[in-house]
Every structure is written in C-alpha cells, then in structure tokens.
Design an enzyme around this catalytic site. Structure first.
Site, PDB file in Angstrom:
ATOM      1  N   LYS A   1      40.345  44.619  54.305  1.00 15.79           N
ATOM      2  CA  LYS A   1      40.386  46.151  54.919  1.00 15.79           C
ATOM      3  C   LYS A   1      40.729  46.095  56.165  1.00 15.79           C
ATOM      4  O   LYS A   1      39.841  45.470  57.062  1.00 15.79           O
ATOM      5  CB  LYS A   1      38.945  46.610  54.518  1.00 15.79           C
ATOM      6  CG  LYS A   1      38.351  46.557  52.920  1.00 15.79           C
ATOM      7  CD  LYS A   1      36.999  47.112  52.780  1.00 15.79           C
ATOM      8  CE  LYS A   1      36.688  47.179  51.242  1.00 15.79           C
ATOM      9  NZ  LYS A   1      37.341  47.917  50.574  1.00 15.79           N
TER      10      LYS A   1
ATOM     11  N   ARG B   1      35.440  45.616  40.098  1.00 17.89           N
ATOM     12  CA  ARG B   1      35.697  45.641  38.635  1.00 17.89           C
ATOM     13  C   ARG B   1      35.585  44.169  37.928  1.00 17.89           C
ATOM     14  O   ARG B   1      35.529  43.954  36.916  1.00 17.89           O
ATOM     15  CB  ARG B   1      37.027  46.293  38.402  1.00 17.89           C
ATOM     16  CG  ARG B   1      38.200  45.710  39.002  1.00 17.89           C
ATOM     17  CD  ARG B   1      39.443  46.544  38.860  1.00 17.89           C
ATOM     18  NE  ARG B   1      39.206  47.645  40.039  1.00 17.89           N
ATOM     19  CZ  ARG B   1      40.225  48.526  40.334  1.00 17.89           C
ATOM     20  NH1 ARG B   1      41.295  48.776  39.225  1.00 17.89           N
ATOM     21  NH2 ARG B   1      39.914  49.448  41.202  1.00 17.89           N
TER      22      ARG B   1
END
Length: 496
Positions: A269, A345
């Site tokens: 990030k 996920r």
C-alpha cells in the site's frame, strides 16, 4: 451511567441538564413552558442563535440554578416527519452537550413517533454510545465527566420496566468492537484476538475452539495461510459458539475478516492508501466479536450462533507470498494470487468453507474488503451482496432498525469471468470496474450451494474521521447492532 424512564414533566424535572426535542413551530409549546418555568425571554434569545427547530439545530443555555444548571434545545425538523434516526441524532447531541457537567441528564423527545419502546431504546443507546471515549493509550488520561444518570422523560405506560434491558449488552458489544478496531496493531494481534475470544467464552459461557497453524495446515487451508507467510505473528483461526439453554431450531454463522494489520504484501500500500490505518482491516472480526458479546448476554432462545474469524497479519519478508503464486483452499479450489493486497478474501475463503461445514441455516460475513465499495457508497452506508432475497430483506430491516446504513448491491454472474485464470481455477481479483462485485462473487465460490449467505462490505463504515450522530470520531463499531437485531429476529421466528 444509569439510564431509566421517568414520568417527570420538563416543568417539574430537576437535575443538571434538561434537554428537549423541539420540532419546527413547537406544536407542544415547550418553549413557552420553559420561559414560564425559568422566567426568561427564551424565544427572543433563540432568535439571536438562530434556532428554528430545524433538524440538527442546537442551542444550549446556562441557567445557573439549583434545580437545573443547563437547558439544551434540540431541533427535530417538521413535527410530522420525525423518524427514529432523528431521535437518535438528537439524543446523541444531548449527551455531548451534557458531557463535562456530570450529574443527571433529563431528555424529552417525541416518543412514539415511530414505536414507543423502540424509540426509547434507540435514544438510550445513542446517549451511551455518543459518550464513549477511548483513553486506554493515554499516559495521563483526562476523562471528561459524563452524566451519572440519564432519565428519559415521558408519559410511560405501566409495564415498561424492562424496556431498556437490552441497552447495556448491545452497547457493550459496540464498545468492544470499537476498542478492537481502534487499538494499534502491536496491541491487537491474532494472538490477542484469540485471548479476547477466550475471555468472552469464560465470562459468558461460550464454547471456544482455536485452530493453530498446524491445525489449519491439516485442514488444507492454503488460501488463508498464504496471507500470513510473511508475518512473525502466528495465525489464529477462532471459532466461538453460543448455544441456547433449550433446543436450537436455527444455526447461524457470523464470519469476520480478521487482518490485524495489512501492509498489502508485495503489492504494498503506497500513496493515498493510508497504510497507517490498516489496523482497522480487522473491523469485520471486531463486529462479530462485539455481536457475540451482546448475544451471549441477551441469550436468545431457539438459535445457535457461531462466530468464525481467520485472524492473521499480511506482512512482507523473504517467505511472503509472491504475486503470481497459486494456492489451494480447503475445498480444493486453486487460486492464482494476482494481487497480494486482495488478501482478505483469501482468509475468508477458508473461513466460509469451514462455516459451510457447520451446516447452518445462514451465513453472514462482514469485511473491510474493497475500496470500490467506499467509492460507491461512501462512509455511512455498507454494501450488501447476497443471492438470497429473504436474507437480504431480513438484514436490511435489521440495519434500518439499528440506524446503520446498508444497501443491497448487484451480483451479476457475468462478472465472474473477470476472475478467470489461465492456470488456476480462479484469480483472487478481477478488473478494476465492478471490483466490489467480483470480490463478492469470489467469496460465493466458497459457500456450499443451498446455504443462504450474505456478504457485507464495511470498508467505508468501520471508521469515521469526523464522527456523526452516536459515533465519535474513530472506530464506529458498525455492524454489531445490525447483527444482533438479525439474530434476535431469527430467534423470535425460531420460537414462533
């Protein structure tokens, strides 16, 4: 802080802070009544503020009297269009206006505008949650005095003594979720989440199973375990269970994303990604922890509730998963990891397989899953994905009753082609357009056919920079009250 119902009128009530909800045009004549009681030119004073009774208007007047030190007026908007959210916002504003003064708060709102009991409960929750403050990490905390007693004023019918009994357990669950989300990642680790689960199990008579890394390996949870390959923190797969005293006619599973810190992995990030805020990537797990804490105290009959959290960190070292690696989930599905920052996920995949094996009547997962959902719905509304209309309706009603924004989103099966991989069964991310939809479709692959399932993306609602209503700035505890409402409704239908 004690919250109670009081039959006292605003003309007779005495205490520290008297807060009155005033609709536009003041149809009940409360302003005139306060002028007479306190012998002040209140209406003239309000013209200078200005205060017209519009929703969100607030005026506070120091009276410096022995029977009432402060008068707070709260605008409610048009008398005929007052909704429960208006009462929540007004109650929260009253609480903040009373903060720092201690003593007692008397609050009068137009109870029964929607539903008498629900209105009073919602206002009581709003008062308590608006006064929440987190001083755990201050070296010299300076707490601001808050009211020791809150009295909801009104003409209450007899038999409402238990009206507010749900307020403490529900608010305690929200506060637990807020504390977990707000805490720094060196404080709330996967091991600390497991300890929190153990404390809940001990204090509230719940059952706890914690799978260690070796246990997860035996179960083939390659998708989940790939995420924490680069972390020094061992993963903890947490399964907490509430069983009712009688026969359980329904079994529900709450699944929460439990990334205690998300660096993004090798898809690091950067830029506007706010890596320092990635402590809240376990917001889904915090919500289900909070819900279980509330449910354990409320003890609904006829329903068995399971909480599943695959907790871990997503970090970088020489052992971390590579972009392009292929891993195998516990249901045998192979996944090409084309983005290590779509790690939530991957953990949820094995958690949903595990949840499905419990043969539940429904599964609901909560996750800070996609920035795409934040772009679509902002920071006040969470996204809901489910192929089940009945489950969607129940969750939307539960969220509405809780005052938590929730919006059902599409799940077009044609978007599934965006997850196709040249080598594996699927990729973990699809194209950027419709990213929150493909994320939901990815998760759907790991839920057994026939089990009602819903996914709630809380990426935007888990944190508030400015605060709103009963949520101070910071962690919101979003989802706890929605889940509790949903479980309690399922319990009532199971017993019917």
């Amino acid at each position: 802080m004690k919250i109670s119902l009081s039959p006292a009128t605003p003309e007779a009530w005495s205490g520290s802070v008297l807060a009155l909800g005033i609709p536009q045009d003041d149809p009940q004549g409360l302003l005139e009544a306060m002028e007479q009681r306190f012998n002040i030119q209140l209406k003239e004073w309000l013209k200078q503020k200005p205060f017209t009774g519009k929703s969100g208007d607030l005026a506070s007047l120091q009276l410096l009297r022995g029977d009432c030190t402060t008068l707070v007026l709260l605008g409610l908007g048009e008398a005929g269009s007052i909704e429960r959210d208006s009462l929540r916002m007004a109650a929260a504003a009253a609480a903040r206006a009373a903060q720092g003064q201690g003593g007692s708060l008397g609050l009068l709102l137009p109870w029964g505008s929607v539903d008498l009991i629900a209105d009073a409960t919602a206002a009581a929750e709003a008062v308590r949650l608006a006064l929440y403050s987190d001083l755990r990490f201050r070296s010299k905390p300076e707490p601001s005095p808050r009211p020791e007693q809150v009295e909801l004023l009104g003409q209450w019918p007899t038999g409402l003594k238990q009206t507010l009994e749900t307020v403490h357990p529900i608010c305690a669950g929200v506060e637990l979720a807020r504390e977990l989300v707000a805490a720094p990642p060196n404080s709330v680790t996967p091991e600390e989440l497991a300890r929190t689960a153990a404390a809940l199990a001990h204090e509230h008579g719940l059952e706890l199973t914690v799978l260690e890394q070796s246990d997860c390996e035996e179960r083939g949870m390659g998708s989940y375990l790939s995420v924490c390959q680069g972390s020094d923190m061992a993963p903890k797969f947490i399964h907490l269970t509430y069983r009712p005293s009688g026969v359980a006619k329904k079994r529900l599973v709450l699944v929460g994303k439990g990334l205690t810190f998300d660096s993004g992995g090798y898809n690091l990030k950067v830029g506007a990604a706010q890596i320092d805020m990635m402590k809240f990537d376990m917001g889904g797990s915090a919500s289900v922890f909070g819900a279980m804490r509330s449910i354990a105290e409320l003890r609904p009959a006829g329903v068995e509730v399971h909480m599943v959290v695959a907790a871990c960190e997503n970090m970088i070292n020489g052992s971390a998963v590579h972009p392009g690696d292929i891993v195998t989930a516990s249901n045998g599905t192979t996944i090409e990891i084309n983005n290590t920052d779509a790690e939530g996920r991957l953990t949820l995949a094995d958690a949903l397989v595990y949840a499905s094996k419990l043969k539940p009547d429904a599964i609901v997962d909560l996750a800070t899953l996609t920035g795409a959902c934040v772009v679509a719905l902002g920071d006040e509304i969470a996204g809901l994905w489910t192929p089940d209309d009945a489950l969607s309706s129940d969750l939307e009603t539960a969220a509405s009753d809780a005052g938590e924004g929730l919006w059902r989103m599409p799940m077009h099966s044609s978007y599934r082609k965006g997850l196709k991989s040249l080598l594996a069964d699927m990729k973990n991310t699809g194209p950027r357009p419709g990213g929150s939809i493909t994320a939901a479709l990815f998760l759907k692959e790991f839920v057994d056919a026939g089990i009602p399932w819903a996914h709630i993306d809380i990426a935007g609602t888990v944190w508030s920079d400015k605060g709103r209503g009963m949520n101070p700035s910071g962690a919101t505890g979003y989802g706890v009250r929605t889940l509790v409402n949903w479980v309690m409704k399922q319990a009532s239908t199971a017993e019917a």
